[in-house]
Design an enzyme around this catalytic site. Structure first.
Site, PDB file in Angstrom:
ATOM      1  N   SER A 133       0.693  -1.200  -0.022  1.00 36.88           N
ATOM      2  CA  SER A 133       0.099  -0.009   0.042  1.00 36.88           C
ATOM      3  C   SER A 133       0.864   1.196  -0.041  1.00 36.88           C
ATOM      4  CB  SER A 133      -0.968   0.148   1.323  1.00 36.88           C
ATOM      5  OG  SER A 133      -1.817   1.043   1.445  1.00 36.88           O
ATOM      6  N   LYS A 159      -1.025  -0.886  -4.421  1.00 39.50           N
ATOM      7  CA  LYS A 159      -2.470  -0.229  -4.040  1.00 39.50           C
ATOM      8  C   LYS A 159      -1.634   1.202  -3.835  1.00 39.50           C
ATOM      9  CE  LYS A 159      -4.773   0.093   0.238  1.00 39.50           C
ATOM     10  NZ  LYS A 159      -5.537  -0.858   1.456  1.00 39.50           N
ATOM     11  N   LEU A 160      -2.476   2.250  -4.409  1.00 40.69           N
ATOM     12  CA  LEU A 160      -2.450   3.542  -4.363  1.00 40.69           C
ATOM     13  C   LEU A 160      -3.611   4.330  -3.259  1.00 40.69           C
ATOM     14  CD1 LEU A 160      -1.528   4.910  -7.925  1.00 40.69           C
ATOM     15  CD2 LEU A 160      -0.040   3.853  -6.304  1.00 40.69           C
ATOM     16  N   LYS A 161      -3.048   4.931  -2.169  1.00 42.33           N
ATOM     17  CA  LYS A 161      -3.817   5.625  -1.703  1.00 42.33           C
ATOM     18  C   LYS A 161      -4.534   6.652  -2.264  1.00 42.33           C
ATOM     19  CE  LYS A 161      -4.223   3.686   2.555  1.00 42.33           C
ATOM     20  NZ  LYS A 161      -5.319   3.152   2.945  1.00 42.33           N
ATOM     21  N   ASP A 186      -7.378   3.064  -2.796  1.00 34.24           N
ATOM     22  CA  ASP A 186      -8.120   3.011  -1.697  1.00 34.24           C
ATOM     23  C   ASP A 186      -8.416   4.323  -1.245  1.00 34.24           C
ATOM     24  OD1 ASP A 186      -9.002   2.633   1.073  1.00 34.24           O
ATOM     25  OD2 ASP A 186      -7.414   1.545   1.796  1.00 34.24           O
ATOM     26  N   ASN A 188     -10.281   5.304   1.506  1.00 33.87           N
ATOM     27  CA  ASN A 188     -10.506   5.766   2.863  1.00 33.87           C
ATOM     28  C   ASN A 188     -11.817   6.623   3.218  1.00 33.87           C
ATOM     29  OD1 ASN A 188      -7.204   4.885   3.378  1.00 33.87           O
ATOM     30  ND2 ASN A 188      -8.628   3.734   4.783  1.00 33.87           N
ATOM     31  N   GLU A 211     -11.058   0.703  -3.206  1.00 40.75           N
ATOM     32  CA  GLU A 211     -11.426   0.229  -2.005  1.00 40.75           C
ATOM     33  C   GLU A 211     -12.197   1.696  -1.018  1.00 40.75           C
ATOM     34  OE1 GLU A 211      -8.095  -1.270  -0.075  1.00 40.75           O
ATOM     35  OE2 GLU A 211      -8.626  -1.146   1.895  1.00 40.75           O
ATOM     36  N   ASP A 236     -14.022  -1.931   2.865  1.00 46.26           N
ATOM     37  CA  ASP A 236     -13.033  -2.331   3.899  1.00 46.26           C
ATOM     38  C   ASP A 236     -13.547  -1.744   5.328  1.00 46.26           C
ATOM     39  OD1 ASP A 236     -11.107  -1.997   6.021  1.00 46.26           O
ATOM     40  OD2 ASP A 236      -9.650  -0.751   4.741  1.00 46.26           O
ATOM     41  N   LYS A 260     -10.144  -7.623   7.482  1.00 46.79           N
ATOM     42  CA  LYS A 260      -9.005  -7.293   8.435  1.00 46.79           C
ATOM     43  C   LYS A 260      -9.644  -7.797   9.957  1.00 46.79           C
ATOM     44  CE  LYS A 260      -7.588  -2.794   6.464  1.00 46.79           C
ATOM     45  NZ  LYS A 260      -7.698  -1.344   6.488  1.00 46.79           N
ATOM     46  N   GLY A 288      -4.566  -4.768   5.761  1.00 44.29           N
ATOM     47  CA  GLY A 288      -3.127  -4.588   7.005  1.00 44.29           C
ATOM     48  C   GLY A 288      -3.466  -3.242   7.680  1.00 44.29           C
TER      49      GLY A 288
END
Ligand code: SMG
Ligand code: MG
Length: 365
Positions: A133, A159-161, A186, A188, A211, A236, A260, A288
């Site tokens: 990530s 995975k790119l935030k 992702d 968030n 995500e 997530d 998770k 993670g």
């Protein structure tokens, strides 16, 4: 097996590099470790709550408080890990704290009987493919350097935030530079459903998934978004239980799930979510939370289950820490070996653990 006491241990682990997400920047992990002492063996659990309640409502001081005041006293008479969640069920929320306690008890129980987490959970692989990530950076050049470095180390998926203002351009740049590498993003919870047309601009880049684009409570919004974009939606933060997973799948809110154990109250519930995914033909993968080797060991076992068909955020120790508190997890051709020893299969290195410990508390039972 009888529990004789529980130790709460706080450790401070500087990250090798700051990790920036849409909700903040992590530079040091303030980790709460739970050690369950029993008449037969001792076991470890890692609480994945962060310093501040920015990923979810949990945070590490609150986890320590609820464990000390409510959760640990409530498990005084349990004799097996399967009894932990029922004993804690009347306390609402605090899943990360509950997960750490259940994991410590499960580890002790499995060590006493000589069974590994992998065997207990039903793992079918001896090694797992690893993704990494990659946080939000100050510039595209910096991002490309970071991604290139991880690919050189062998990571099989990036995975790119992302967040508003850092989404289409970084994805385009990584695609142009690194070709058809497995790539996902992702957010968030950084977007709203009214961003659907903007997020559809990610469609041409053939991402594995997006995500948690929307608020954790906006399950219907994710279903609406999933109809408007072609990138598969993965949840997530929204998936807090097997029931929530089944509902989200039924509503069309996601077609992939990030599992998770900390977020859902432990490995036993995580396995139930895995089973819900299998029953629905929904791919799953192990997420993670910047774990140390203690938490990573159990995650790698989970990632080896048959329904975890996508590479997880189970990176090598060096992605996070200069020195881990266990023997380091080291990538071999993009994979990590699944521990085979009893319980989580790794032990903390006493001297390393002592060096990073900021406090301990013994709760006798
Ligand atoms: O452990 O490699 C890891 C971190 C993976 O991106 C990661 N975790 O939302 O999936 C997520 C985040 C949550 C933690 S961000 C500090
Ligand atoms: Mg996530």
């Amino acid at each position: 097996m009888k529990l004789t006491g529980v130790e709460l241990r706080r450790i401070s682990m500087p990250l090798v590099a700051p990790f920036r997400t849409s909700f903040g920047t992590e530079t040091t992990r303030d980790v709460l470790l739970v050690r369950a002492a029993t008449t037969d063996a001792e076991g470890w659990g890692e609480c994945v709550a962060m310093t501040a309640p920015l990923y979810s409502s949990e945070y590490v001081d609150a986890a320590a408080d609820v464990l000390r005041r409510f959760l640990v006293p409530a498990v005084a008479s349990v004799s097996s890990a399967v009894q932990v969640a029922p004993a804690l069920a009347r306390f609402h929320g605090h899943r990360m704290a509950k997960a750490a306690l259940e994991t410590a008890v499960l580890d002790a129980e499995l060590r006493a009987s000589g069974v590994s987490f992998a065997r207990e959970l039903g793992a079918v692989r001896e090694e797992v493919p690893c993704g990494v990530s990659v946080g939000i950076m100050d510039s595209i050049d910096e991002l490309l350097d970071a991604v290139g470095g991880y690919l050189d180390e062998g990571y099989v998926r990036i995975k790119l935030k992302i967040q508003p203002g850092w989404d289409v351009e970084p994805v385009r740049a990584v695609r142009e530079r690194f070709g058809d590498v497995l790539l996902q993003v992702d957010a968030n919870t950084a977007y709203t459903v009214s961003d659907a047309r903007h997020l559809a601009r990610l469609d041409p880049f053939d991402l594995l998934l997006i995500e948690q684009p929307l608020d954790e409570e906006d399950v219907l919004g994710h279903a609406e978004l999933a109809r408007q974009i072609t990138t598969p939606v993965c949840l997530d933060e929204s998936i807090t239980s097997a029931r929530a997973a089944a509902a989200a799948i039924r509503l069309g809110a996601c077609s992939i799930i990030n599992i998770k154990p900390g977020r859902v109250g432990g490995y036993l519930e995580a396995r139930r979510i895995h089973d819900v995914c299998i029953a629905n033909g929904v791919p799953a993968w192990c997420g993670g939370m910047l774990e140390t080797g203690i938490g990573r060991a159990a995650n790698v076992a989970l990632a080896a289950l048959p329904g975890c068909t996508l590479p997880g955020d189970t990176s090598g120790s060096s992605r996070y820490y200069r020195t881990d508190i266990t023997p380091p997890f080291t990538l071999r051709s993009g994979h990590l070996p699944v521990p085979t020893g009893p319980g989580i299969g790794v032990d903390p290195i006493e001297s390393e653990l002592t060096a990073v410990t900021t406090g301990t508390e013994w709760l006798a039972l």
